[in-house]
Design a protein around this motif. Structure first.
Motif, PDB file in Angstrom:
ATOM      1  N   GLN A 195       0.824  -1.193   0.000  1.00 43.41           N
ATOM      2  CA  GLN A 195       0.000   0.000   0.000  1.00 43.41           C
ATOM      3  C   GLN A 195       0.867   1.254   0.000  1.00 43.41           C
ATOM      4  OE1 GLN A 195      -3.475  -0.102  -0.137  1.00 43.41           O
ATOM      5  NE2 GLN A 195      -2.988  -2.258  -0.536  1.00 43.41           N
ATOM      6  N   VAL A 196       0.511   2.220  -0.856  1.00 45.87           N
ATOM      7  CA  VAL A 196       1.190   3.512  -0.828  1.00 45.87           C
ATOM      8  C   VAL A 196       0.928   4.145   0.526  1.00 45.87           C
ATOM      9  CG1 VAL A 196       1.290   5.812  -1.850  1.00 45.87           C
ATOM     10  CG2 VAL A 196       1.020   3.808  -3.326  1.00 45.87           C
ATOM     11  N   THR A 197       1.985   4.642   1.165  1.00 46.11           N
ATOM     12  CA  THR A 197       1.833   5.154   2.532  1.00 46.11           C
ATOM     13  C   THR A 197       1.069   6.477   2.545  1.00 46.11           C
ATOM     14  OG1 THR A 197       3.934   6.368   2.479  1.00 46.11           O
ATOM     15  CG2 THR A 197       4.011   4.069   3.223  1.00 46.11           C
ATOM     16  N   ASP A 198       0.453   6.764   3.693  1.00 43.96           N
ATOM     17  CA  ASP A 198      -0.316   8.004   3.854  1.00 43.96           C
ATOM     18  C   ASP A 198       0.554   9.227   3.606  1.00 43.96           C
ATOM     19  OD1 ASP A 198      -2.589   6.562   4.450  1.00 43.96           O
ATOM     20  OD2 ASP A 198      -2.376   6.775   6.623  1.00 43.96           O
ATOM     21  N   TYR A 199       1.818   9.147   4.045  1.00 41.89           N
ATOM     22  CA  TYR A 199       2.693  10.306   3.861  1.00 41.89           C
ATOM     23  C   TYR A 199       2.767  10.705   2.398  1.00 41.89           C
ATOM     24  CZ  TYR A 199       6.814  13.231   3.494  1.00 41.89           C
ATOM     25  OH  TYR A 199       7.663  14.277   3.199  1.00 41.89           O
ATOM     26  N   TRP A 200       3.030   9.716   1.526  1.00 46.81           N
ATOM     27  CA  TRP A 200       3.207  10.040   0.115  1.00 46.81           C
ATOM     28  C   TRP A 200       1.891  10.384  -0.564  1.00 46.81           C
ATOM     29  CZ3 TRP A 200       7.662  11.634  -1.030  1.00 46.81           C
ATOM     30  CH2 TRP A 200       8.809  11.089  -0.424  1.00 46.81           C
ATOM     31  N   LEU A 201       0.782   9.774  -0.142  1.00 52.41           N
ATOM     32  CA  LEU A 201      -0.523  10.154  -0.681  1.00 52.41           C
ATOM     33  C   LEU A 201      -0.799  11.628  -0.389  1.00 52.41           C
ATOM     34  CD1 LEU A 201      -2.621   7.003   0.310  1.00 52.41           C
ATOM     35  CD2 LEU A 201      -2.060   7.738  -2.021  1.00 52.41           C
ATOM     36  N   GLU A 202      -0.550  12.034   0.851  1.00 52.18           N
ATOM     37  CA  GLU A 202      -0.803  13.421   1.243  1.00 52.18           C
ATOM     38  C   GLU A 202       0.213  14.366   0.595  1.00 52.18           C
ATOM     39  OE1 GLU A 202      -0.754  13.368   5.495  1.00 52.18           O
ATOM     40  OE2 GLU A 202      -2.435  11.955   5.614  1.00 52.18           O
ATOM     41  N   PHE A 203       1.468  13.950   0.525  1.00 53.22           N
ATOM     42  CA  PHE A 203       2.521  14.778  -0.054  1.00 53.22           C
ATOM     43  C   PHE A 203       2.169  15.184  -1.481  1.00 53.22           C
ATOM     44  CE2 PHE A 203       6.400  15.163  -2.593  1.00 53.22           C
ATOM     45  CZ  PHE A 203       7.199  15.999  -1.825  1.00 53.22           C
ATOM     46  N   TYR A 204       1.783  14.218  -2.307  1.00 51.51           N
ATOM     47  CA  TYR A 204       1.477  14.521  -3.696  1.00 51.51           C
ATOM     48  C   TYR A 204       0.101  15.164  -3.854  1.00 51.51           C
ATOM     49  CZ  TYR A 204       5.772  12.346  -5.272  1.00 51.51           C
ATOM     50  OH  TYR A 204       7.109  12.073  -5.484  1.00 51.51           O
ATOM     51  N   ALA A 205      -0.867  14.781  -3.007  1.00 51.77           N
ATOM     52  CA  ALA A 205      -2.196  15.396  -3.072  1.00 51.77           C
ATOM     53  C   ALA A 205      -2.108  16.896  -2.808  1.00 51.77           C
ATOM     54  CB  ALA A 205      -3.135  14.730  -2.073  1.00 51.77           C
ATOM     55  N   GLU A 206      -1.253  17.291  -1.872  1.00 50.57           N
ATOM     56  CA  GLU A 206      -1.079  18.712  -1.561  1.00 50.57           C
ATOM     57  C   GLU A 206      -0.531  19.487  -2.755  1.00 50.57           C
ATOM     58  OE1 GLU A 206       1.459  18.752   1.837  1.00 50.57           O
ATOM     59  OE2 GLU A 206      -0.134  18.168   3.230  1.00 50.57           O
ATOM     60  N   ARG A 207       0.094  18.793  -3.670  1.00 51.32           N
ATOM     61  CA  ARG A 207       0.671  19.423  -4.858  1.00 51.32           C
ATOM     62  C   ARG A 207      -0.173  19.187  -6.103  1.00 51.32           C
ATOM     63  NH1 ARG A 207       3.826  18.227  -0.951  1.00 51.32           N
ATOM     64  NH2 ARG A 207       5.739  19.407  -0.517  1.00 51.32           N
ATOM     65  N   GLY A 208      -1.390  18.649  -5.873  1.00 53.49           N
ATOM     66  CA  GLY A 208      -2.300  18.405  -6.984  1.00 53.49           C
ATOM     67  C   GLY A 208      -1.847  17.301  -7.904  1.00 53.49           C
ATOM     68  N   MET A 209      -1.118  16.332  -7.371  1.00 53.88           N
ATOM     69  CA  MET A 209      -0.541  15.273  -8.180  1.00 53.88           C
ATOM     70  C   MET A 209      -0.941  13.908  -7.637  1.00 53.88           C
ATOM     71  SD  MET A 209       3.312  16.854  -8.357  1.00 53.88           S
ATOM     72  CE  MET A 209       3.958  15.435  -9.262  1.00 53.88           C
TER      73      MET A 209
END
Length: 198
Positions: A155-169
């Motif tokens: 599973q993709v970790t929450d950190y990276w999901l949030e990191f890229y979501a904050e950048r619209g990616m």
């Protein structure tokens, strides 16, 4: 630490380092990078730098590294103070070190790539190695691998999901790239020493 029984503790400012050696930085504290990658001998590796002796034999030792804000040359003593636990990796493949180091030096000043994306003008630490270590024919020594932002469960970790979501990616899971832990495990790299001294 188990590795102490295997590798000698050395001073990185000594003569043991060779031009083009890779210095893999180990951390005792898990972080977003080590949560999704694994280094040689199970070590938590989150950075890599390249040994370069300015002026050839007898010249001062530096490392070439991609870190915020940009690719830079760092004196070895300063690097050791910042990174007290380092694995020394020696590239055993058919590398043209002169050409490879020259290519790495041409990246100095380029911005650090904290998005870890392929093909842009910025560059991150292991990408500096992967894109610039070549043989005498100019062919890459290290091919890119699929990028990993997932943990042991897949599973993709929450950190990276949030990191890229904050950048619209979206997370670039599987995109071609590299990471320092995986690089330390490549068959072309031999871990020759462990340094615990700044």
């Amino acid at each position: 630490m188990l590795l102490l029984a295997v590798f000698s503790a050395i001073s990185l400012s000594g003569q043991v380092l060779h031009e083009g050696d890779l210095l893999f930085c180990c951390t005792d504290e898990p972080n977003a990078i080590t949560d999704v990658t694994q280094g040689a001998n199970g070590m938590s590796i989150d950075h890599v730098a390249i040994v370069h002796r300015i002026g050839g034999d007898g010249g001062p030792l530096f490392v070439i590294e991609a870190k915020k804000p940009a690719v830079c040359l760092t004196p070895i003593d300063a690097f050791c103070r910042e990174n007290p636990h380092v694995l020394v990796g020696r590239v055993e493949a058919d590398v043209d070190f002169h050409k490879s180091i020259r290519r790495c030096l041409m990246q100095v000043g380029k911005p650090y790539d904290d998005l870890y994306l392929p093909g842009d003008s910025a560059i991150y630490c292991s990408e500096l190695v992967q894109l610039n270590y070549v043989n005498s024919m100019g062919s890459l020594i290290f091919e890119p691998v699929p990028m990993s932002f997932h943990d042991a469960t897949g599973q993709v970790t929450d950190y990276w999901l949030e990191f890229y979501a904050e950048r619209g990616m979206t997370v670039p899971e599987g995109a071609p790239g590299t990471n320092p832990g995986e690089l330390s495990r490549r068959p072309q790299v031999s871990i020759v020493a462990l340094s615990i001294k700044p």
